[in-house]
Motif scaffolding. Structure first.
Motif, PDB file in Angstrom:
ATOM      1  N   ALA A  20      -3.648 -35.386  36.002  1.00 34.91           N
ATOM      2  CA  ALA A  20      -2.245 -35.219  36.412  1.00 34.91           C
ATOM      3  C   ALA A  20      -1.671 -34.505  35.348  1.00 34.91           C
ATOM      4  O   ALA A  20      -0.432 -33.814  35.476  1.00 34.91           O
ATOM      5  N   TRP A  21      -1.771 -34.753  34.248  1.00 31.01           N
ATOM      6  CA  TRP A  21      -1.322 -34.350  32.911  1.00 31.01           C
ATOM      7  C   TRP A  21      -2.272 -33.536  32.142  1.00 31.01           C
ATOM      8  O   TRP A  21      -2.452 -34.139  30.906  1.00 31.01           O
ATOM      9  N   PRO A  22      -2.488 -32.440  32.394  1.00 33.16           N
ATOM     10  CA  PRO A  22      -3.673 -31.998  31.715  1.00 33.16           C
ATOM     11  C   PRO A  22      -3.336 -31.152  30.394  1.00 33.16           C
ATOM     12  O   PRO A  22      -2.622 -30.534  30.097  1.00 33.16           O
ATOM     13  N   SER A  23      -4.233 -31.394  29.415  1.00 28.44           N
ATOM     14  CA  SER A  23      -4.103 -30.965  28.172  1.00 28.44           C
ATOM     15  C   SER A  23      -4.751 -29.337  28.167  1.00 28.44           C
ATOM     16  O   SER A  23      -5.608 -29.325  28.761  1.00 28.44           O
ATOM     17  N   PRO A  24      -4.239 -28.567  27.206  1.00 32.16           N
ATOM     18  CA  PRO A  24      -4.703 -27.182  27.164  1.00 32.16           C
ATOM     19  C   PRO A  24      -6.205 -27.212  26.552  1.00 32.16           C
ATOM     20  O   PRO A  24      -7.299 -26.343  27.048  1.00 32.16           O
ATOM     21  N   ALA A  25      -6.533 -28.233  25.838  1.00 35.63           N
ATOM     22  CA  ALA A  25      -7.738 -28.414  25.248  1.00 35.63           C
ATOM     23  C   ALA A  25      -8.343 -29.650  25.509  1.00 35.63           C
ATOM     24  O   ALA A  25      -7.588 -30.680  25.095  1.00 35.63           O
ATOM     25  N   THR A  26      -9.354 -29.851  26.082  1.00 33.92           N
ATOM     26  CA  THR A  26      -9.843 -31.367  26.501  1.00 33.92           C
ATOM     27  C   THR A  26     -11.548 -31.499  26.224  1.00 33.92           C
ATOM     28  O   THR A  26     -12.175 -30.579  26.510  1.00 33.92           O
ATOM     29  N   VAL A  34     -10.932 -36.648  24.717  1.00 32.06           N
ATOM     30  CA  VAL A  34     -10.162 -36.439  23.530  1.00 32.06           C
ATOM     31  C   VAL A  34      -9.405 -34.928  23.909  1.00 32.06           C
ATOM     32  O   VAL A  34     -10.036 -34.018  24.230  1.00 32.06           O
ATOM     33  N   ARG A  35      -7.960 -35.241  23.665  1.00 34.17           N
ATOM     34  CA  ARG A  35      -7.259 -34.224  24.239  1.00 34.17           C
ATOM     35  C   ARG A  35      -6.235 -33.552  23.185  1.00 34.17           C
ATOM     36  O   ARG A  35      -5.862 -34.364  22.370  1.00 34.17           O
ATOM     37  N   PHE A  36      -5.844 -32.472  23.432  1.00 31.49           N
ATOM     38  CA  PHE A  36      -5.126 -31.716  22.427  1.00 31.49           C
ATOM     39  C   PHE A  36      -4.000 -30.845  23.061  1.00 31.49           C
ATOM     40  O   PHE A  36      -4.476 -30.225  24.078  1.00 31.49           O
ATOM     41  N   ALA A  37      -2.466 -30.957  22.856  1.00 30.51           N
ATOM     42  CA  ALA A  37      -1.549 -30.334  23.362  1.00 30.51           C
ATOM     43  C   ALA A  37      -0.435 -29.855  22.331  1.00 30.51           C
ATOM     44  O   ALA A  37       0.586 -29.842  22.871  1.00 30.51           O
ATOM     45  N   GLY A  38      -0.927 -29.580  21.201  1.00 32.75           N
ATOM     46  CA  GLY A  38       0.008 -29.145  20.368  1.00 32.75           C
ATOM     47  C   GLY A  38       0.937 -30.309  19.754  1.00 32.75           C
ATOM     48  O   GLY A  38       2.144 -29.997  19.432  1.00 32.75           O
ATOM     49  N   GLY A  39       0.709 -31.445  20.138  1.00 26.83           N
ATOM     50  CA  GLY A  39       1.484 -32.688  19.918  1.00 26.83           C
ATOM     51  C   GLY A  39       2.680 -32.920  20.836  1.00 26.83           C
ATOM     52  O   GLY A  39       3.178 -34.017  20.815  1.00 26.83           O
TER      53      GLY A  39
END
Length: 254
Positions: A20-26, A34-39
């Motif tokens: 529902a709230w996807p990170s650009p990198a997972t 482990v998720r990454f979205a530039g902070g």
């Protein structure tokens, strides 16, 4: 944290949150995501357990820390009721400090009519105006429209990007994502000049109506424990606490 009988429902919510709230990198590392979205946003920039009793050994925790540092982010762990006791103790012992504390709330949609008020505009995809409207009414990194767009443009499930109009002017925004009978509600913001008029309540009610039309049985959301206004609003709308969790970070110099 959560009653033992609710752990299955906690897991249902936590797994859906990733979509529902996807990170650009997972990355999936063992029983953790482990998720990454530039902070931008705690959920989208943290490691979360996806199995009851999920553990991390020291080597895996060090790997996760290095991944965040390589991305210019502080290592961040969400300690939900799904985390194992050994990992909980290890994270605390390593000096991870509490950044924020949140509640996971949920309510049945059995009493909700699948209807939407005429002043609530709902789109299936996030328009540039919706992204700009949400970003403009937030502060800090959450005012970064580009980082918000990177998340919401990645939604692939049925979604509602909602805008409340007053005399044709967009003044409140929110979104919902439906997955397998449950709908996440988030990104609810109301223009400061229009607060105190019940627009947030009506917008959330509209998103629940949309979710009911999508044949969802439950709506869920996450809210900061210190946000008394939001907690009162959600409580008055029938949401109740399913679980509580901490988000902890390790200083980049640590």
């Amino acid at each position: 944290m959560a009653a033992e009988g609710d752990i299955g429902l906690v897991l249902d919510c936590e797994r859906r949150i990733v979509n529902a709230w996807p990170s650009p990198a997972t990355l999936l590392i063992g029983d953790w995501v482990v998720r990454f979205a530039g902070g931008y946003s705690g959920r989208a920039n943290s490691a979360s357990p996806l199995k009851p009793g999920a553990e991390l050994d020291e080597a895996t925790l060090l790997l996760i820390e290095e991944l965040y540092r390589s991305d210019g982010l502080p290592p961040c762990i969400r300690l939900t009721p799904l985390v194992g006791e050994a990992t909980l103790a290890m994270v605390k012992a390593r000096g991870y400090a509490v950044r924020d504390v949140s509640f996971g709330l949920i309510r049945s949609l059995a009493d909700i009519e699948p209807s939407i008020e005429p002043d609530l505009q709902i789109e299936a995809r996030p328009s540039p105006d919706w992204i700009a409207g949400v970003a403009a009414r937030q502060s800090g990194i959450k005012a970064d429209a580009g980082k918000l767009a990177a998340i919401v443009d990645a939604v692939r499930l049925p979604a509602a990007f909602a805008t409340w109009l007053v005399a044709g002017e967009p003044v409140a925004f929110g979104m919902s994502v439906a997955e397998r009978g449950m709908a996440e509600i988030g990104s609810v913001v109301v223009d400061p000049a229009h607060r105190g008029q019940g627009l947030g309540r009506r917008l959330i009610a509209g998103l629940m109506g949309w979710a009911r039309a999508m044949e969802c049985r439950q709506a869920y959301l996450q809210v900061d424990q210190t946000n008394a206004v939001a907690n009162r609003l959600y409580g008055s709308m029938g949401f109740h606490q399913l679980y509580a969790y901490e988000t902890r970070v390790l200083d980049l110099a640590g």
